[in-house]
Design a protein around this motif. Structure first.
Motif, PDB file in Angstrom:
ATOM      1  N   GLY A 141       0.815  -1.215   0.000  1.00 18.25           N
ATOM      2  CA  GLY A 141       0.000   0.000   0.000  1.00 18.25           C
ATOM      3  C   GLY A 141       0.844   1.259   0.000  1.00 18.25           C
ATOM      4  O   GLY A 141       1.954   1.294  -0.564  1.00 18.25           O
ATOM      5  N   PHE A 142       0.329   2.290   0.676  1.00 20.17           N
ATOM      6  CA  PHE A 142       0.950   3.612   0.673  1.00 20.17           C
ATOM      7  C   PHE A 142       2.404   3.586   1.165  1.00 20.17           C
ATOM      8  O   PHE A 142       3.333   3.919   0.423  1.00 20.17           O
ATOM      9  N   TYR A 143       2.627   3.177   2.407  1.00 18.27           N
ATOM     10  CA  TYR A 143       3.976   3.319   2.960  1.00 18.27           C
ATOM     11  C   TYR A 143       4.944   2.239   2.450  1.00 18.27           C
ATOM     12  O   TYR A 143       6.158   2.444   2.412  1.00 18.27           O
ATOM     13  N   ASP A 148       0.094  -8.773  -1.581  1.00 18.72           N
ATOM     14  CA  ASP A 148      -0.962  -7.900  -1.051  1.00 18.72           C
ATOM     15  C   ASP A 148      -2.285  -8.604  -1.329  1.00 18.72           C
ATOM     16  O   ASP A 148      -2.455  -9.201  -2.407  1.00 18.72           O
ATOM     17  N   VAL A 149      -3.199  -8.539  -0.390  1.00 16.03           N
ATOM     18  CA  VAL A 149      -4.513  -9.178  -0.610  1.00 16.03           C
ATOM     19  C   VAL A 149      -5.280  -8.473  -1.731  1.00 16.03           C
ATOM     20  O   VAL A 149      -6.194  -9.049  -2.305  1.00 16.03           O
ATOM     21  N   LYS A 156      -2.782  -4.137  -6.303  1.00 15.91           N
ATOM     22  CA  LYS A 156      -1.585  -3.594  -5.632  1.00 15.91           C
ATOM     23  C   LYS A 156      -0.435  -4.601  -5.702  1.00 15.91           C
ATOM     24  O   LYS A 156       0.726  -4.229  -5.898  1.00 15.91           O
ATOM     25  N   VAL A 186       4.280  -4.759   6.037  1.00  6.79           N
ATOM     26  CA  VAL A 186       3.969  -3.329   5.928  1.00  6.79           C
ATOM     27  C   VAL A 186       2.459  -3.143   5.756  1.00  6.79           C
ATOM     28  O   VAL A 186       1.996  -2.272   5.023  1.00  6.79           O
ATOM     29  N   THR A 187       1.715  -4.006   6.433  1.00  2.00           N
ATOM     30  CA  THR A 187       0.253  -3.855   6.474  1.00  2.00           C
ATOM     31  C   THR A 187      -0.090  -3.001   7.690  1.00  2.00           C
ATOM     32  O   THR A 187       0.799  -2.590   8.446  1.00  2.00           O
ATOM     33  N   ARG A 188      -1.391  -2.764   7.919  1.00  2.00           N
ATOM     34  CA  ARG A 188      -1.775  -1.976   9.101  1.00  2.00           C
ATOM     35  C   ARG A 188      -1.834  -2.857  10.353  1.00  2.00           C
ATOM     36  O   ARG A 188      -1.796  -4.081  10.264  1.00  2.00           O
ATOM     37  N   GLN A 198       6.081  -3.325  10.687  1.00  2.00           N
ATOM     38  CA  GLN A 198       5.957  -1.854  10.753  1.00  2.00           C
ATOM     39  C   GLN A 198       5.374  -1.454  12.111  1.00  2.00           C
ATOM     40  O   GLN A 198       4.706  -2.234  12.775  1.00  2.00           O
ATOM     41  N   LYS A 199       5.606  -0.209  12.513  1.00  2.00           N
ATOM     42  CA  LYS A 199       4.954   0.314  13.717  1.00  2.00           C
ATOM     43  C   LYS A 199       3.508   0.662  13.384  1.00  2.00           C
ATOM     44  O   LYS A 199       3.232   0.881  12.192  1.00  2.00           O
ATOM     45  N   ASN A 212      11.118   3.950  12.599  1.00  2.00           N
ATOM     46  CA  ASN A 212      12.168   4.571  11.785  1.00  2.00           C
ATOM     47  C   ASN A 212      12.595   5.998  12.132  1.00  2.00           C
ATOM     48  O   ASN A 212      13.568   6.486  11.582  1.00  2.00           O
ATOM     49  N   GLN A 220      -3.647   8.796   4.071  1.00  2.00           N
ATOM     50  CA  GLN A 220      -4.031   7.762   5.038  1.00  2.00           C
ATOM     51  C   GLN A 220      -5.464   8.029   5.533  1.00  2.00           C
ATOM     52  O   GLN A 220      -5.670   8.387   6.698  1.00  2.00           O
ATOM     53  N   TYR A 274      -7.736   6.196   6.431  1.00  2.00           N
ATOM     54  CA  TYR A 274      -8.167   5.351   7.553  1.00  2.00           C
ATOM     55  C   TYR A 274      -7.972   6.046   8.907  1.00  2.00           C
ATOM     56  O   TYR A 274      -8.525   5.627   9.916  1.00  2.00           O
TER      57      TYR A 274
HETATM   58  N1  LIG Z   1       7.020   4.644   9.824  1.00  2.00           N
HETATM   59  C1  LIG Z   1       6.336   5.583   9.217  1.00  2.00           C
HETATM   60  O1  LIG Z   1       6.798   6.673   9.143  1.00  2.00           O
HETATM   61  C2  LIG Z   1       4.992   5.221   8.648  1.00  2.00           C
HETATM   62  C3  LIG Z   1       4.280   6.103   7.828  1.00  2.00           C
HETATM   63  C4  LIG Z   1       3.066   5.683   7.293  1.00  2.00           C
HETATM   64  C5  LIG Z   1       2.552   4.440   7.620  1.00  2.00           C
HETATM   65  N2  LIG Z   1       3.256   3.623   8.448  1.00  2.00           N
HETATM   66  C6  LIG Z   1       2.746   2.297   8.853  1.00  2.00           C
HETATM   67  O2  LIG Z   1       2.758   1.422   7.726  1.00  2.00           O
HETATM   68  C7  LIG Z   1       1.719   0.474   7.870  1.00  2.00           C
HETATM   69  C8  LIG Z   1       0.903   0.474   6.579  1.00  2.00           C
HETATM   70  O3  LIG Z   1       0.294   1.735   6.414  1.00  2.00           O
HETATM   71  P1  LIG Z   1      -0.209   2.239   4.983  1.00  2.00           P
HETATM   72  O4  LIG Z   1      -0.545   3.675   5.129  1.00  2.00           O
HETATM   73  O5  LIG Z   1       0.772   1.820   3.954  1.00  2.00           O
HETATM   74  O6  LIG Z   1      -1.556   1.401   4.832  1.00  2.00           O
HETATM   75  P2  LIG Z   1      -2.300   0.976   3.480  1.00  2.00           P
HETATM   76  O7  LIG Z   1      -3.694   0.666   3.872  1.00  2.00           O
HETATM   77  O8  LIG Z   1      -2.052   1.992   2.402  1.00  2.00           O
HETATM   78  O9  LIG Z   1      -1.541  -0.350   3.033  1.00  2.00           O
HETATM   79  C9  LIG Z   1      -1.700  -1.585   3.685  1.00  2.00           C
HETATM   80  C10 LIG Z   1      -1.758  -2.667   2.613  1.00  2.00           C
HETATM   81  O10 LIG Z   1      -1.759  -3.941   3.248  1.00  2.00           O
HETATM   82  C11 LIG Z   1      -2.608  -4.802   2.491  1.00  2.00           C
HETATM   83  N3  LIG Z   1      -3.006  -5.940   3.332  1.00  2.00           N
HETATM   84  C12 LIG Z   1      -3.869  -5.963   4.372  1.00  2.00           C
HETATM   85  N4  LIG Z   1      -3.934  -7.199   4.913  1.00  2.00           N
HETATM   86  C13 LIG Z   1      -3.061  -7.965   4.230  1.00  2.00           C
HETATM   87  C14 LIG Z   1      -2.665  -9.332   4.339  1.00  2.00           C
HETATM   88  N5  LIG Z   1      -3.183 -10.130   5.259  1.00  2.00           N
HETATM   89  N6  LIG Z   1      -1.758  -9.806   3.456  1.00  2.00           N
HETATM   90  C15 LIG Z   1      -1.238  -9.001   2.484  1.00  2.00           C
HETATM   91  N7  LIG Z   1      -1.572  -7.695   2.349  1.00  2.00           N
HETATM   92  C16 LIG Z   1      -2.477  -7.177   3.208  1.00  2.00           C
HETATM   93  C17 LIG Z   1      -3.763  -3.900   2.072  1.00  2.00           C
HETATM   94  O11 LIG Z   1      -4.474  -4.431   0.960  1.00  2.00           O
HETATM   95  C18 LIG Z   1      -3.031  -2.594   1.748  1.00  2.00           C
HETATM   96  O12 LIG Z   1      -2.642  -2.513   0.378  1.00  2.00           O
HETATM   97  C19 LIG Z   1       0.927   0.868   9.120  1.00  2.00           C
HETATM   98  O13 LIG Z   1       1.315   0.058  10.190  1.00  2.00           O
HETATM   99  C20 LIG Z   1       1.319   2.327   9.346  1.00  2.00           C
HETATM  100  O14 LIG Z   1       1.271   2.710  10.712  1.00  2.00           O
HETATM  101  C21 LIG Z   1       4.462   3.991   8.946  1.00  2.00           C
END
Ligand SMILES: NC(=O)c1ccc[n+]([C@@H]2O[C@H](COP(=O)([O-])OP(=O)(O)OC[C@H]3O[C@@H](n4cnc5c(N)ncnc54)[C@H](O)[C@@H]3O)[C@@H](O)[C@H]2O)c1
Length: 348
Positions: A13-15, A38-39, A43, A74-76, A97-98, A126, A165, A167
């Protein structure tokens, strides 16, 4: 010492784009981005196509089909525990990820499972890997300001983080669990472990379900005191996003990091100044570059530790201490009192 580490990324996803780019760049240092998952099929396919590796929509299938040394999750937060336990169950190292997981019990379960199986485990926390924060730590460790006795560390922005984000609108915990966690981790990094924490939260944005502002006060075991502030509702311009600003006082000097990441160090009455911004990489861009570069440095650290077979600075066990403080901050706000993060002393 292993020369190549095969990495499977779960969550595209995003991060995750920052992790994917980091592992790709780190191929020169022995990282082999082997597969992605990714599910969401679109993506998964996009990430696989961009980086020229096989893609999966089921992490278990990826783990069965590919020979991986580490799974980078790197999921949520809701999916961190089952995915980490899946990797550990298959004997594969894991980076999460945190925030480490949704609850304290989930975090402990992951750490215990890894311990029992003898599996390497790290949390992708990080901020402490960002170049400016590394710089501050080096100044502290050099003794230039003497023993740190007081600090204010803050991440206060009004940048529209809801755009990337969305969510965030509906999280049960926001400012502390999402970004306060990084700033608390920095307070530990700079001033050491924490004896107790007080906290006031505010929900100033009615569109957001949880708190988007938190002001915390920490008493460290060294007797130092720090004020840790975070908000997604700041109004000041220029907006410092995504810079962490700080002031640290020591027995013989002080460090100030101001907007634009200008650092001023006072050491025994002498002042020096320098710019400590994060360098741009080929795939990073402003304003996220400071965060992206922190993610790269964190991946580089994990790669080095995996190759050498040593624990990461932000191992699962280490990150329990940061997570316990997040829980303690919420409890402190709710109960209007200072709270000891006692639970991380579970092995004392
Ligand atoms: N360290 C940082 O600075 C920072 C910044 C942003 C986000 N994050 C963290 O990164 C993590 C992801 O955040 P995001 O914004 O990228 O979320 P997001 O929703 O954009 O991405 C998450 C992805 O995980 C996929 N997913 C969910 N369940 C799954 C599974 N069982 N198997 C495979 N894929 C699966 C989803 O389809 C989605 O594409 C979070 O924990 C967030 O806190 C960290």
């Amino acid at each position: 010492m292993a020369s190549t580490i095969r990495v499977g990324v779960v969550g595209c996803g995003f991060y995750a784009q920052n992790h994917l780019n980091s592992w790709h760049e780190l191929r020169r240092e022995g990282a082999d981005l082997t597969a992605v998952c990714d599910v969401d099929p679109a993506k998964a396919e996009a990430a696989g196509g961009n980086f020229g590796v096989p893609h999966y929509t089921d992490a278990a299938k990826m783990l069965d089909a590919e020979k991986l040394d580490v799974v980078d999750i790197v999921t949520r937060h809701e999916t961190h525990r089952p995915l980490a336990e899946l990797a550990i169950g298959k004997g594969v190292a894991a980076i999460v990820q945190k925030p480490f997981a949704t609850t304290w019990d989930d975090c402990v379960a992951i750490v215990d499972a890894a311990d029992k199986a003898g599996i390497w485990l790290a949390v992708h926390e990080n901020f402490r890997f960002q170049t400016p924060m590394r710089h501050v730590k080096r100044v502290i460790d050099s003794g230039a300001i003497g023993r740190p006795t007081w600090a204010r560390i803050n991440f206060r922005t009004g940048y529209d983080i809801y755009k990337t984000q969305p969510y965030f609108y509906n999280e049960e915990r926001l400012a502390i669990a999402d970004v306060g966690i990084h700033v608390i981790d920095l307070a530990r990094f700079f001033l050491g472990e924490v004896a107790h924490i007080s906290c006031e939260t505010q929900r100033r944005n009615p569109k957001v379900r949880a708190e988007e502002t938190a002001t915390m006060m920490l008493r460290h075991e060294s007797d130092a005191v720090s004020v840790v502030e975070c908000t997604y509702g700041a109004r000041k311009l220029p907006d410092p996003f995504p810079e962490t600003l700080l002031e640290i006082e020591g027995e013989t000097g002080a460090i100030v990091v101001g907007i634009g990441l200008r650092m001023s160090v006072t050491s025994n009455g002498q002042v020096s100044e320098e710019s400590i911004g994060s360098p741009l990489r080929s795939w990073t861009s402003e304003p996220w570059h400071a965060s992206q570069e922190g993610a790269f440095n964190a991946c580089q650290h994990f790669l080095d530790c995996l190759k050498r077979g040593v624990p990461a600075d932000t191992s699962g066990e280490d990150n329990l201490k940061t997570f316990a403080l997040v829980d303690a901050a919420y409890k402190a706000a709710e109960e209007k009192r200072a709270v000891e993060p006692e639970n991380w002393r579970r092995k004392a």
